[in-house]
Structures are given as structure tokens and as C-alpha cells.
Scaffold this motif. Structure first.
Motif: not given
Length: 534
Positions: A452-455, A463-464, A500-502
């Protein structure tokens, strides 16, 4: 008779010699800030273990210092990191890949990992000291004249480890620890002319505590509530609220006895706390009482500063803290920077406290927490609550931002700018915890981040960055710092990560009925947009 090699006085003397060498080295190097020094990281929470046990997955908090791995972007330095249990390889890989332009293998060769292989409830530093062979193995890889040690908080245990390893500790002498307690903080506030709530000196009996509550109430008859604080509590876990309204009609002469009787009805901020447990620690730790700061519009800002070995006080950052618990006193996360309405006054007050602490010999980072109440004229009234003479929950997210962007904090505006002069903002938490996240392994999280390109995007520097990944499987708990180019973007990044995690964790549930059971825990320590409004 001379002092024995391991006597407390001998250890203290040798520690002072090492600290003097550190200060002298810093003065000789001028503006150079140890760029060619190795760093030994001891991420031990050497705090009251009874209070620590109330924090889910607390011993995985040793991972919070893993942002230090980004120091390896400096090709001259090595980093030595010690933990209670071995770190998961994918967690190490994750942090090392956050450094663009540095070959992975080059950084990995300069990272030395040690573990005690001990999951007991003792502090990490105590575990290390109990293993002399491990101490010797660590000592053998150090460069004595080019290594210093960092820790979460400085106690006699960290002082002893510093002496055993023959390297200085970049932290305050444990003899100064009282200035970071609740009573010590109040003394500093008084000396530095810092506004703070009315309260009491340190007491060690229930009767004296009740007497101080009564005296405070007599001074301020309009009081509705008071806060009872264990002297060495942290993150709000050692706080309790006493409601005075039920005692309003008790004659003044009978109030001390009535107040003492109501201690069993205190509203404790730590889950599962009881008066029996809380009160049993008062003779040892001591306690104070303070007026509860009331207000319809109330916030909890903080300022972080650093006292350099040269004695210079540097303001590092300001934050608005995110608090939870029954009465909003438990630290859950933070937002950077603090509101522009009071971030500059926070800096001034923080520097004033820092100068007082520096004159007393303090060193390294400290934080200063406030309560801010909006007055009828729209201005904010700031009341200092406590000094944290250590690193805290705001330390690792800010240093993560600093090390990833190589940017600078601007004292004139209270903002942080990247090298491209783009202001940066973030939301950070150690407490994203949901039942449906239980069972996720670090590798599972890495898969989700990649899909999900959460980096963290090193090009946009947004970002995260995740931490506390070791808490996921057992506790469903995760830490994260969401960096954006505006407060709204930081919030949006956070909200997307949670969504996304949910979705990912619910997608693998075996049936809808079980999914509904898991969803019932979804509101634990999450930051909804309404709570994190900007």
C-alpha cells in the motif's frame, strides 16, 4: 582505608572523571558534535517496575531507540545497540533502508548488536550488569576515547555501566535525578519564576498527604479537584484525581480525616490501579498534591531542550501532547509543532528552566510539560506541570524527522525546515493498539507497507516511520510517526495508515461474527480526525 573498587563513592568518582573528559572533549572540538564518535545505545527504561507493568508491551519499548540507526548515514561512525531480546532481522533491515545514498552493507557492517537473552521484568541495564562476560564483550568492541553512551534515563545503574565500560554517559549525573521528580520540578519552577499550579511539598504518609490537600483547599476554597502524584511517576501513570465536591459541606476542622477516608475513591489514571497499591508506594517514592487546572478549552503542550556538555541550552522542539485516560493525563502521542499561539512562549520558558538545570550540572535532553487553558480574551494561560529529566515520548519522533531529513529547527518560528526549506509536521504515537492487529508479525507489516506504499518517501520526505513492531503480534500495538508538509497532510497520512491496517487485518478474519467481536476494540488509543483537528 581507601575506597574499594566497586564502592558507590568510587563509582561516583570515576563517573565524574568520565563526564569531565566528555565536557572537555566537546569544548576542544567546538561546533563539531561528535561526528566521528561511536554511540553505545542502552534503551533501558530504568523506572519503577510496578508502574511499567501497566503499559502493554512495555519491554518492547527498547525498540523506540531504533531511530538511532539512521545515525549510520555518517560513514565515520559505528553504533552499538543492546536489547533484552534479539531484534527481528526485518526490523533492522527496515531502519537501515531508510537511509538513501548509504549502501546497506556498509551501514550494516557498522552496526553491532548485543542481547541479554533475558525477558524478565528487570530493567535492561540491570540485566547487562548481571552478565560480566557480556559487559566485557561490549567493552572490547568500544573505542574508549571515541565512544559515548546514551540511555533513556540516567540512574545509578547506568552510571555503574558507564564506569564498567570506561566510557562517558551523555546524560545527567543520577545525583541530579531529584530535579526531574514532581517535587523537584516544583522547586525549579519556583526558582525560575515559571507559572505553575499551587501545590504541596513532598510528603511520605497518608496523613500528611491529607493534610496538604486540606491546606491547599483552604488556600483555594473554589477548588473542585486536586491531583495526587507519586513523586517519580511518569506518563501520567502515577497520577490520581481527588474530587472535592462530596466533601464540600465537611467542616474545616474535620476535613483531614474526611479526605484521608476518600483516598480509596481516587480516580486513578493507570488502568487497574488501586489505593492499596498506590498508597503503599508513598512511603518509598513520596507524593505531592496539586490544584487540578480546570478549563473548557484545555491542551497539554510541551517543550524539549538539550543541555550540551559546553553548558549551552538549546531549544529542540515543541509539541501538543495527545492525552487519554479517565481524566486526560496519560500520554498517548504528540503533534509537532505546538500551536503557534503559544509555541514561542514555550521556548522561552523551556530555555529558562534549562539554564537553571545547567547551573546545577544537568546534561543532555529534558522535557517540560504544561497545561494550556484558553481564557475568555482568547489568550492562553500556560501552567508548568513537570520536568522530565530524560528522553521521553516526544524524543524519538523528532529525532526521526531530524535524522531522515537532515533539516533544522528554526527558533524564530518554532518550525522545522528540510534542506529544501519545506516546513515539516508530524503526528506520532506509541499507542496505536487494536485487537484486530494481534497476530501480525513484523514481516506481515512490511508486506502491508509495501503493498500500500505506506513507507517513508525519501524524495518528498513525507510518509510513515514505524516502531514498536515487536509489540504487534502479542499486543496488537504499534508505534508510528506520520510526517507531512502540512498538519493536514500529516493527519491524512495517519488516517490512511489506520484505514489500511484495519482493512488488511479484517480481510483475513475467518467469519463476520468474529470480525464484529474484533471491531469492538477498535477505539483503543486511536487518533480520530476530530481529536487531532488542526
Amino acid at each position: 582505608m581507601g575506597k574499594s573498587e566497586r564502592s558507590p563513592d568510587r563509582v561516583a568518582d570515576r563517573f565524574q572523571t568520565l563526564q569531565y573528559q566528555l565536557r572537555r572533549c566537546f569544548r576542544q572540538r567546538g561546533p563539531v558534535k561528535f561526528d566521528d564518535f561511536d554511540v553505545l545505545v542502552i534503551p533501558s527504561l530504568t523506572l519503577d517496575q510496578q508502574q511499567l507493568e501497566k503499559i502493554p508491551g512495555v519491554h518492547q519499548y527498547e525498540e523506540r531507540f531504533l531511530f538511532s540507526l539512521t545515525r549510520l548515514r555518517n560513514p565515520k561512525m559505528r553504533l552499538i545497540y543492546v536489547t533484552s531480546q534479539p531484534l527481528h532481522p526485518s526490523v533492522i533491515d527496515y531502519y537501515l533502508h531508510l537511509m538513501p545514498g548509504i549502501p546497506f552493507s556498509h551501514a550494516r557492517d557498522r552496526l553491532l548488536l548485543f542481547s541479554t537473552y533475558d525477558s524478565s521484568k528487570k530493567s535492561l541495564t540491570e540485566k547487562i550488569l548481571e552478565r560480566p562476560r557480556l559487559v566485557e564483550r561490549i567493552r572490547q568492541v568500544l573505542r574508549p576515547s571515541q565512544t559515548y553512551m546514551v540511555c533513556f534515563n540516567s540512574t545509578p545503574l547506568e552510571r555503574e555501566l558507564s564506569v564498567r565500560l570506561q566510557i562517558p554517559l551523555l546524560a545527567s549525573d543520577p545525583n541530579l535525578a531529584d530535579w526531574g521528580t514532581k517535587s523537584g520540578s516544583r522547586q525549579i519552577f519556583g526558582e525560575s519564576d515559571i507559572p505553575h499550579p499551587d501545590g504541596s511539598p513532598l510528603v511520605r504518609t497518608e496523613t500528611d498527604l491529607a493534610g496538604e490537600v486540606a491546606a491547599l483547599w483552604n488556600r483555594q476554597p473554589q477548588l473542585r479537584r486536586v491531583v495526587v502524584k507519586l513523586n517519580e511517576g511518569f506518563s501520567g501513570e502515577g497520577n490520581a484525581i481527588l474530587d472535592l465536591e462530596p466533601l464540600r459541606d465537611v467542616p474545616c476542622g474535620q476535613r483531614v480525616a474526611a479526605i484521608r477516608d476518600r483516598f480509596s475513591r481516587l480516580s486513578f489514571q493507570a488502568g487497574g490501579e488501586t489505593w492499596e497499591s498506590f498508597g503503599s508506594r508513598i512511603p518509598d517514592l513520596g507524593a505531592i498534591v496539586e490544584a487540578f487546572v480546570e478549563g473548557e478549552i484545555k491542551r497539554s503542550p510541551s517543550v524539549q531542550c538539550q543541555i550540551h556538555p559546553s553548558g549551552e541550552v538549546e531549544v529542540l522542539s515543541t509539541h501538543d501532547q495527545i492525552l487519554g485516560g479517565p481524566d486526560g493525563q496519560i500520554f498517548e502521542g504528540c503533534r509537532f509543532p505546538a500551536d503557534e499561539a503559544y509555541r514561542l512562549p514555550l521556548q522561552t520558558l523551556g530555555e529558562r528552566v534549562g539554564q537553571n538545570l545547567a547551573a546545577k550540572g544537568a546534561l543532555e535532553r529534558f522535557g517540560l510539560d504544561f497545561v494550556a487553558v484558553r481564557r475568555g480574551d482568547g489568550e492562553w494561560d500556560l501552567q508548568a506541570i513537570e520536568i522530565n529529566l530524560r528522553r521521553g515520548g516526544t524524543t524519538h519522533p523528532f529525532m526521526t524527522l531530524q535524522l531522515l531529513t537532515n533539516g533544522q529547527y528554526d527558533r524564530a518560528t518554532g518550525l522545522f525546515y528540510s534542506q529544501q526549506q519545506q516546513p515539516k509536521y508530524y503526528i506520532a504515537s506509541d499507542n496505536l493498539q487494536k485487537d484486530c492487529y494481534r497476530g501480525l508479525l513484523p514481516n506481515d507489516l512490511m508486506d502491508i507497507v509495501a503493498d500500500h506504499h505506506l513507507h517513508f518517501d525519501s524524495c518528498r520526505e513525507t510518509g510513515t516511520v514505524f516502531h514498536l513492531m515487536g509489540c504487534l503480534s502479542q499486543y496488537g500495538k504499534l508505534g508510528l510517526t506520520c510526517i507531512g508538509n502540512s498538519p493536514r497532510e500529516a493527519q491524512d497520512i495517519y488516517d490512511r495508515v489506520v484505514a489500511v491496517l484495519d482493512e488488511e487485518t479484517r480481510a483475513i478474519e475467518p467469519d463476520e461474527e468474529q470480525g464484529e467481536e474484533m471491531r469492538s476494540g477498535d477505539n483503543v488509543a486511536a487518533f480520530p480526525a476530530s481529536k487531532m483537528s488542526v
